[in-house]
Design a protein around this motif. Structure first.
Motif: not given
Lengths: 242, 472
Positions: B205, B208, B215, B290
Motif C-alpha cells: 500500500c 491508504a 488504497v 486490509l
C-alpha cells in the motif's frame, strides 16, 4: 571590525600555515584579529560518535573562549556546523551554557563565508595560474551553503583554470570517526573521490574543510599522485603574493 | 522484524565491497535515478513548496494517526471490506495465512510490498502449502534467485541483465537473451498465467486514504492492477502510518513520490481501490481485506524525537544519494530496510540499540539523505541522535569509551591539550617521512592502511600566534 580566530584542533596542530594564511588575508582586509587561548576543539569526534557528555565538556572551552567575541572565523565548515547545528542542543539542560551556545552559533563563520557574506569581499586581487578543481565539503555545502562563496572567490582569481569535479558534492569518506570505524567503506569512498580528481588532471584540489582535505590528501599521497591539496585560504594567500 | 545477520556491519560491508559486479550495478543505477530525480524536480517550478506540502500532510497524519486509523477502518468497512490489526509480524502472518486458508487458497499472486518483506510473509505462506508468486518484475527476479530486495524501490538494483537472463534461462530450460524485450516478454508469459489461476492477490500500500477507505498503489508494470482485479480475494497489507487523510491530499504526495523515486512525473499506473466489487459492478475482487501492521511503529510514534521517521513515503531517494549505500549496496545493512532510512527505522522498529544500533554508524553524516527527502525527515540528525542514545544506553566498546575519556581529559583544557599536541609532535618523529606518517602502524592501522597521516606540526598555530604577539 574585530573577529576572533577559531583555529580548530586539526588546523592548529597539522596545518598551522593555513591559519597563518587566513590571518594574513583577514588582516589585509582590515580585520582586527585575536586568538582566545582557551579554545581547544569543537568536540566533533565525540559528538558524532554519540559521546555527548565528553563532547560537552570539551565544547565548553569554546564557549569560554568566544564569550566576548564579535565574530568568530574558522577554516573548517564542519566545526562551524557542529556549533551551529548541535551546540544549542548539546548544552540543553545547562541554561547559561545553552544561552552562550546559541550566541556563539549566531556569530561563528566559515572562512569563505565570512569573506563574502560579512566582509563583502569577492575579489582579493589574487593570481594563481594553475588548473584547479574543488571538493565541496558536505557540511560546508549543505548546512552553511558556502559553494557560491567559493565559486565567486575562485572566479575572481586571475589566470586560475577551474575544472569542475565529477560528483564534487559526494562525501570523501572522512566523516569524523567514520574513517576509522568503517575504514573499508571510507577507503572505497575516498578512492572514488581520488579517481574523479585525477580525471580532471587538475594540479590543485581546493576545499574549505581541513579534515576532508587531510583525508583526500592522505589517499592521494599514498598513491603517489601529484596533486597539491590546498585550503581556500592558502590558495588565495599564495595568489595574493604573486 | 528481520532475521538477524550473523556478521557485524563492518564485516558485512567488507564482503559487499569485494563484489565488483554488484557495486558497478548499484553505482550505475543510483547515478541514473538521482540525475532523473534532479531533472524532474527542476521541471516543477515550485518543488520546495510541493515538498513542504507533502511534509505537512505526513506530519499531520502521523500526529493524528489514531484518529485517521479509526476513520480509515470505518470507511473500509463501509465500502464492504474488512480490517485487521496486527500488532506484531507474527500476528500479521497468522492473520494473512489464516485468511488464505479460509478461502482455501492454493496460489497467491503478490504485487510489490516492503511490509510483507518486513513480516516475512512468503515463507509463512509456503509453510502452509500455498504457492506464492511475486509479480513485480524485480521481485520475481529475486524470488527466483532466493534473495531479498537491496533497495526499497528498485529491489534488484544489485543485479545486471546477464544475471537476470541466466535466472530466466534456468526457469525456461532454454536460453533467454539479455535484452530488455526478451527478458520482459519471458516474465510476462510466466506471470500472466499465474494471475489467471491465483486465488488470492496480496498487495502492499503506497497510501491508504482515510476519508474514502481506499488504497492507492503506485506501479509501473500493471501487475498491481492485475493482482487486485483477477483474484477473487484481495488482501492489502499496510504499515500503520501509510496513509493520507483525504483524496485531495494524494495530489501532493503523488507529485513528490514518483519524481523523487525515479524521476517520473507519474508512474505508468496509479490504482485506487475502493473495497470489493459492488452489486452492479462488473469487475474487481469479491472480498477485500486490509491488514494494518504495527510491528514496532507505535514504539516510534510514542517517541517524539524519532516520530518524524514515520513520515517516510518510501521513495528510496535517500538510498540513491547516500555515498555509503553507493559503495556497499543494500544487503550489507543486513536489515529489511537498508540505506539511511533503514539505518534509522531498523533499530527503532526492533527496539534494539545493541545489535541494530550499529546501523546509525553506517553513515558519514554527510546530510545528503535529509537534503533529498521529499517529506523533510532530517535523517542525518536522527542518525546522530540514535548514536547518542546508543552510547547513553551503555552500548559501547570498552576501548572506545576509554579513548574518548582520555580525549576529553586532554582536550577540555588548553594546558593539557597543548601538552598532548606537543607529545604527539615529538613522539611521532621516528615515524615521519616527508611530512607524513606513511607506515602502517598497529594503533593507527584503520587510517594508515589506506592513507598517509600528516605529521603534527613542530609548532602549532597557537605557538606561532603567541610568539608573534610577544614580538610585537
Amino acid at each position: 571590525m574585530k573577529a576572533s580566530i577559531f583555529i580548530t584542533c586539526i588546523c592548529d596542530s597539522f596545518y598551522p600555515h593555513v591559519g597563518e594564511a587566513m590571518v594574513r588575508i583577514l588582516e589585509k582586509q582590515g580585520v582586527q584579529l585575536d586568538f582566545p587561548p582557551e579554545q581547544t576543539c569543537c568536540g566533533q569526534p565525540a559528538l558524532n560518535s554519540g559521546y555527548w557528555e565528553d563532547a560537552r565538556e570539551v565544547g565548553e572551552s569554546l564557549l569560554k573562549a568566544f564569550k566576548n567575541s564579535e565574530y568568530v572565523v574558522a577554516p573548517a565548515g564542519s566545526c562551524v556546523v557542529a556549533i551551529k547545528e548541535h551546540y544549542p542542543r548539546m548544552f540543553a539542560g545547562h541554561p547559561e551554557y545553552q544561552r552562550q551556545a546559541q550566541e556563539l552559533a549566531g556569530k561563528v563563520y566559515e572562512f569563505s563565508e565570512f569573506l563574502v557574506k560579512v566582509l563583502k569581499v569577492e575579489d582579493l586581487g589574487a593570481r594563481f595560474p594553475q588548473r584547479v578543481t574543488y571538493h565541496s565539503s558536505c557540511h560546508s555545502r549543505r548546512f552553511i551553503g558556502v559553494d557560491p562563496h567559493v565559486r565567486v572567490l575562485l572566479s575572481n582569481v586571475r589566470d586560475l583554470e577551474y575544472v569542475p569535479l565529477t560528483h564534487e558534492e559526494a562525501c570523501c569518506g572522512f566523516g569524523g570517526t567514520f574513517a576509522v570505524k568503517q575504514p573499508e567503506i571510507s577507503e572505497a569512498m575516498v578512492d572514488e573521490k581520488v579517481r574523479n580528481i585525477l580525471e580532471t588532471k587538475a594540479q590543485v584540489l581546493v576545499g574549505t574543510d581541513l579534515s576532508c582535505l587531510m583525508n583526500i590528501d592522505g589517499r592521494l599521497k599514498k598513491q603517489k599522485a601529484d596533486v597539491r591539496v590546498m585550503h581556500i585560504a592558502q590558495l588565495l594567500d599564495e595568489g595574493m603574493k604573486t | 522484524m528481520s532475521n538477524r545477520p550473523s556478521m557485524h556491519f563492518r564485516d558485512r560491508a567488507v564482503k559487499a565491497l569485494k563484489d565488483d559486479q554488484m557495486r558497478q550495478a548499484v553505482r550505475k543505477a543510483v547515478d541514473r535515478l538521482s540525475s532523473n530525480k534532479d531533472k524532474a524536480a527542476q521541471e516543477l517550478p515550485n518543488w520546495e513548496e510541493w515538498r513542504e506540502q507533502a511534509y505537512r500532510i505526513r506530519k499531520h497524519t502521523v500526529e493524528n494517526l489514531d484518529y485517521y486509523l479509526s476513520k480509515l477502518t470505518e470507511n473500509v468497512r463501509k465500502a464492504g471490506g474488512q480490517v485487521h490489526f496486527a500488532q506484531t509480524a507474527e500476528d500479521a502472518r497468522t492473520i494473512i495465512s489464516g485468511l488464505c486458508e479460509h478461502y482455501e487458497a492454493k496460489q497467491v499472486v503478490k504485487s510489490k510490498s516492503m511490509v510483507t518483506e518486513e513480516i516475512h510473509l512468503n515463507p509463512a505462506l509456503e509453510k502452509v502449502g500455498i504457492k506464492v508468486m511475486e509479480t513485480d518484475l524485480a521481485e520475481y527476479i529475486l524470488q527466483l534467485a532466493g534473495e531479498t530486495p537491496s533497495h526499497i524501490i528498485v529491489p534488484a538494483i544489485h543485479k545486471n541483465r546477464q544475471q537476470i537472463a541466466e535466472l530466466f534461462s534456468k526457469v525456461a530450460g532454454e536460453e533467454i537473451k539479455s535484452d530488455t524485450p526478451s527478458l520482459t516478454a519471458f516474465a510476462r508469459k510466466i506471470l500472466r498465467s499465474s494471475f489467471m489461476t491465483a486465488d488470492v492477490g496480496i498487495t502492499g500500500c503506497n497510501f491508504a486514504i482515510a476519508e474514502t477507505g481506499s488504497v492507492t498503489l503506485v506501479t509501473n508494470e500493471g501487475n498491481g492492477r492485475l493482482t487486485t482485479s483477477l483474484p477473487k480475494v484481495v488482501i492489502t497489507v499496510m504499515g500503520m502510518e501509510r496513509m493520507v487523510p483525504t483524496f485531495e491530499d494524494l495530489e501532493a504526495v503523488l507529485s513528490v513520490l514518483p519524481r523523487n523515486a525515479t524521476g517520473q512525473k507519474l508512474t505508468s499506473y496509479i490504482s485506487v481501490l475502493n473495497g470489493p466489487r459492488r452489486d452492479a459492478e462488473t469487475d474487481g475482487c469479491e472480498k477485500f481485506h486490509l491488514v494494518i501492521v504495527d510491528n514496532g511503529r507505535s514504539h516510534i510514534l510514542a517517541d517524539e524525537e524519532y516520530r518524524q521517521a514515520l513520515h517516510c513515503i518510501r521513495c528510496g531517494a535517500c538510498f540513491n544519494v547516500c555515498p555509503v549505500y553507493r559503495q556497499i549496496g543494500g544487503h550489507a545493512y543486513g536489515s529489511v530496510y537498508g540505506g539511511p532510512i533503514g539505518s534509522v527505522i531498523t533499530p527503532l522498529l526492533e527496539n534494539d540499540l545493541a545489535f541494530w544500533g550499529e546501523l546509525p554508524y553506517a553513515s558519514t553524516l554527510c546530510g545528503a539523505c535529509g537534503g533529498v527527502c521529499p517529506v523533510k525527515i532530517p535523517l542525518h540528525d536522527l542518525l546522530l541522535k540514535l548514536r547518542q542514545r546508543r552510547i547513553d544506553a551503555g552500548h559501547t566498546h570498552v576501548f572506545e569509551k576509554f579513548a574518548f575519556g582520555m580525549w576529553r581529559r586532554f582536550f577540555k583544557m588548553p594546558s593539557t591539550y597543548k601538552f598532548a599536541m606537543k607529545a604527539a609532535s615529538i613522539g611521532q618523529k621516528p615515524l615521519v617521512t616527508n611530512g607524513y606518517i606513511q607506515a602502517q602502524l598497529p594503533l593507527l592501522a584503520n587510517w594508515t592502511n589506506s592513507r598517509y597521516l600528516p605529521a603534527a606540526a613542530d609548532r602549532t598555530f597557537r605557538d606561532i600566534w603567541e610568539k608573534r604577539k610577544n614580538s610585537r
